[in-house]
Scaffold this motif. Structure first.
Motif, short mmCIF file in Angstrom:
data_model
loop_
_atom_site.label_atom_id
_atom_site.label_comp_id
_atom_site.label_asym_id
_atom_site.label_seq_id
_atom_site.Cartn_x
_atom_site.Cartn_y
_atom_site.Cartn_z
N GLN A 186 36.34 38.74 44.66
CA GLN A 186 36.86 40.06 44.30
C GLN A 186 36.51 40.46 42.86
OE1 GLN A 186 41.08 40.61 45.41
NE2 GLN A 186 40.89 38.78 46.68
N LEU B 131 47.04 38.91 45.58
CA LEU B 131 45.79 39.56 46.02
C LEU B 131 45.27 38.96 47.32
CD1 LEU B 131 43.96 39.80 42.54
CD2 LEU B 131 45.60 41.39 43.55
N ARG C 242 42.76 39.26 37.94
CA ARG C 242 42.02 38.43 38.90
C ARG C 242 41.63 37.10 38.25
NH1 ARG C 242 39.88 43.60 40.68
NH2 ARG C 242 38.18 43.49 39.15
N GLU D 288 50.62 39.76 48.97
CA GLU D 288 49.83 40.75 48.22
C GLU D 288 49.99 40.55 46.71
OE1 GLU D 288 51.56 41.53 50.93
OE2 GLU D 288 49.96 42.29 52.25
N ARG E 210 47.49 42.15 39.79
CA ARG E 210 46.96 43.44 40.28
C ARG E 210 45.44 43.35 40.43
NH1 ARG E 210 48.26 46.53 35.08
NH2 ARG E 210 47.17 44.65 34.45
N GLN E 211 44.91 44.39 41.10
CA GLN E 211 43.45 44.47 41.24
C GLN E 211 42.86 44.98 39.92
OE1 GLN E 211 41.21 43.41 42.98
NE2 GLN E 211 42.09 42.86 44.96
N HIS E 212 42.88 44.09 38.95
CA HIS E 212 42.36 44.41 37.62
C HIS E 212 41.61 43.18 37.13
CE1 HIS E 212 42.45 44.77 33.21
NE2 HIS E 212 42.43 46.07 33.43
#
Length: 742
Positions: free
Chosen positions: A599, A739, A714, A736, A708-710
């Motif tokens: 990711q 992730l 990650r 979640e 978070r998706q940052h």
């Protein structure tokens, strides 16, 4: 019950012989140490200030002998419980075959000089790490030798007792490696020397006079490789590079404590071990209080949307563009210094032209730091003054002698003659001592106009010089320019300011000899900016860097490296190596960590775990911390034989909160940068501090603050997931939060 190796008894006898011989040497060393101490005491008692040379020489000789005896004693004691870990049956072409036992240090028989133990760093030991069975070749300095490797054998020796013997070839698994990997986290670092793999060995023994950059996956042994390369470096090049001139830059004091036992185990002491910030402040002797860089990391991970100007400014201060801004500022300063040069005189006589001094400063000595140039010019001036003073005095004395002769023999009037003679003598007696006195201070007085640079003040002047910044930053937006001026209007010091301070110090004053390291080892190099590396290379005037890191763990990528390309460009002589095999964790845990790796923004290859299975990572749904449930989980983990256990949180804030909630349920230790790790307690660790550490089992907790998706999140999650050797447990309201969508 496993069957004993057919040569077990024979190997047992060989170990017994080795231990007995070592004990014999140890007994001798102890006697030698005691004898040397006694001799020093007697020599001290006999010391007579009127005739002390003999006793003094006695003291020196015995002190050296004492140091040698003590060193041998300590070396033997260090390997007594595990003298060696492997053996090769090897025949060099043209010589008889021999059995060579490989350990952490060499041991030779006093009378025959036959090797009883061969040091793992010696060229022939390379055959064990790299050599396939059959015909092989190996290098010793510039020469290549060939031979035949008949067999490789490994031993497990515990507390001086032989436990097992194994023969290795290409078709068998390296059982010793498997056994080491299945062991405990707190002993692995010190035992790695017996399980170095071929690709790790290649890096440890890579060209020592060239820089090397290693991109190594989590668990690939980057740190241990760096430490073993230090040991190998000193073994091979120690006579040219004293240990005091080698430096390892560690990511934190916590990490230094973690590796503290390893270097002595490898026979390395006196090496400078420090953090980047500590090194810069000591080398420059600048007094300032740094803001905690983890506060910025925390702010970036806790904000809903990262502060773009904060990110931009951190990134910009670590860039080579920022170095160019400082270069422009230093050019102005250099010009202002050069403009102060003018003709120098003693009395009315010119010693040197200002233009010549200016040329020396700007051109001839341009390769030196500015203040060193002035020191050199002072030496030249002093030499010129001495020479010119002689010429001036010779000329004046001649002039006065001629004038006196003329007065004495050319003037008939006695009164007038007396008056003229007196006048000349008075002038001579006044001017010559004056020239003598003035010449002693001419160079110093002249150079007083050049004030010593205050680096801290100069840097503050630089960041607040709006005209200079505006003139040289046409590509910046108005928003960026305003942000820069606003941030730097208040005097605060961040880690991003250390590279420019160190660089300015190197350019203006030069790095003091005691801090001018000749060889540098950097762990977690991905957390350095390119300016930090450039400044170090410039200040130390060497490119002999061993740099190991992992871009996937670049949690400070907002201010540091996001690619190795600039590093390769900065170190054109560097060898670049990659290590994608992970020796730390199980296939099951690595599969989950690889899903996070996929990711990431960077295009990084997946990590290949060695073939070692364990239990699947477990997920526990909790919306608040259930202390009793955590206690039960820890009991289960410990029942499976695991000792070091860490609970990792995304932020320091959450780590503190969870520590306060768990302290009534079980013994805990909240780790900080300065902690001494207590393996008996549950270690609660913010994710940024976990980097570089490893544990038997890890619990990752994200109750209040999800990942978070940052980019930074990650990487923090990936770091946390790659810490355990055997077990990974995830605790959060939902998957979640980690992730994970499956």
């Amino acid at each position: 019950m496993t069957q004993k190796h057919p040569d077990f008894e024979q190997e047992h006898e060989r170990l017994t012989y080795t231990k007995k011989y070592m004990q014999q040497l140890l007994d001798e060393s102890k006697r030698d140490v005691k004898s040397a101490q006694e001799n020093i005491r007697h020599a001290m008692a006999d010391l007579d200030y009127l005739d002390s040379s003999l006793s003094y020489m006695n003291i020196l000789t015995n002190a050296r002998f004492f140091e040698m005896a003590r060193s041998q004693k300590e070396g033997l004691e260090a390997i007594q419980q595990k003298p060696y870990f492997a053996r090769i049956h090897f025949q060099k072409d043209g010589e008889d075959s021999e059995m060579l036992y490989i350990g952490k240090t060499s041991l030779f028989h006093r009378e025959t000089q036959e090797p009883i133990i061969v040091d793992w760093r010696s060229p022939v030991a390379n055959v064990y790490y790299d050599g396939r069975l059959g015909d092989i070749e190996y290098d010793v300095r510039e020469d290549t030798f060939t031979g035949h490797l008949f067999s490789k054998r490994q031993y497990t020796i515990e507390k001086g007792e032989l436990q097992s013997v194994r023969d290795i070839d290409l078709t068998t698994n390296d059982e010793l490696l498997q056994e080491a990997l299945s062991g405990k986290a707190d002993v692995r670092l010190t035992e790695i020397v017996s399980t170095i793999q071929a690709e790790q060995n290649e890096i440890i023994r890579a060209h020592l006079k060239q820089p090397i950059l290693v991109q190594g996956a989590a668990g690939s042994g980057k740190t241990t490789i760096a430490l073993h390369r230090i040991s190998y470096f000193l073994y091979t090049m120690g006579e040219h590079f004293p240990a005091e001139k080698l430096m390892i830059l560690a990511p934190s004091k916590l990490f230094m404590d973690y590796i503290a036992d390893v270097l002595p185990e490898l026979g390395v002491s006196k090496i400078c071990q420090t953090t980047y910030a500590e090194y810069v402040l000591q080398a420059t002797n600048i007094k300032l209080k740094l803001t905690d860089s983890n506060l910025k990391l925390a702010a970036l991970t806790e904000q809903d949307a990262p502060d773009e100007m904060m990110l931009w400014q951190s990134r910009m201060k670590g860039s080579l563009f920022y170095k160019e801004l400082i270069d422009a500022y230093l050019e102005q300063y250099e010009k202002s210094v050069a403009d102060q040069f003018e003709d120098i005189y003693i009395e009315k006589y010119r010693i040197m032209h200002g233009a010549r001094l200016k040329k020396l400063f700007l051109h001839d000595f341009a390769y030196m730091p500015i203040e060193k140039r002035l020191d050199r010019i002072k030496v030249i001036l002093q030499s010129h003054v001495r020479q010119k003073k002689k010429e001036i005095l010779l000329m004046l004395n001649k002039k006065f002698d001629e004038a006196l002769d003329q007065a004495l023999f050319g003037i008939r009037d006695a009164a007038k003659r007396k008056s003229e003679v007196t006048k000349f003598i008075d002038e001579r007696d006044r001017r010559i001592p004056l020239i003598e006195r003035e010449s002693k201070t001419t160079a110093s007085a002249y150079l007083k106009r050049f004030k010593k640079a205050n680096i801290k003040k100069m840097y503050r002047d630089f960041v607040t010089d709006e005209n200079l910044i505006n003139d040289h930053t046409l590509q910046w937006t108005n928003e960026q320019r305003l942000s820069f001026h606003k941030t730097n209007s208040i005097e605060t010091w961040e880690i991003e300011d250390l590279a420019p301070l160190y660089y300015m110090h190197a350019r203006l004053k030069g790095i003091p000899d005691e801090w001018k390291m000749r060889v540098v080892f950097i762990d977690e190099v991905q957390d350095y900016s390119i300016f930090q590396l450039y400044a170090l290379k410039e200040g130390l005037e060497t490119d002999m860097f061993t740099m190991v890191g992992d871009l996937a763990q670049g949690i400070h990528s907002y201010r540091a490296l996001t690619s190795w390309d600039p590093v390769v460009e900065l170190f054109p002589r560097a060898t670049y190596k990659t290590l994608q095999k992970s020796y730390r964790t199980t296939i099951e845990i690595m599969d989950m960590a690889n899903s996070i790796l996929l990711q990431m923004d960077e295009d990084l290859p997946l990590v290949e775990p060695v073939v070692r299975h364990g239990i699947d990572p477990q997920f526990y749904e909790m919306t608040t911390i259930d202390g009793q449930r955590i206690v039960t989980l820890l009991q289960e983990i410990r029942s499976r034989g695991h000792h070091s256990i860490a609970l990792i949180c995304k932020t320091t804030t959450e780590a503190k909160s969870i520590a306060s909630q768990l302290e009534d349920f079980l013994p805990i230790q909240l780790l900080s940068d300065h902690s001494d790790i207590d393996q008996e307690k549950l270690l609660i660790v913010p994710s940024h501090l976990a980097k570089g550490l490893e544990f038997d089992a890890v619990l990752i907790v994200a109750i209040d603050i999800p990942f978070r998706q940052h980019s930074i999140d990650r990487k923090l999650l990936y770091v946390a997931m790659t810490r355990p050797m055997h077990e990974l447990h995830l605790i959060a309201p939902t998957r979640e939060y980690f992730l994970l969508n499956d």
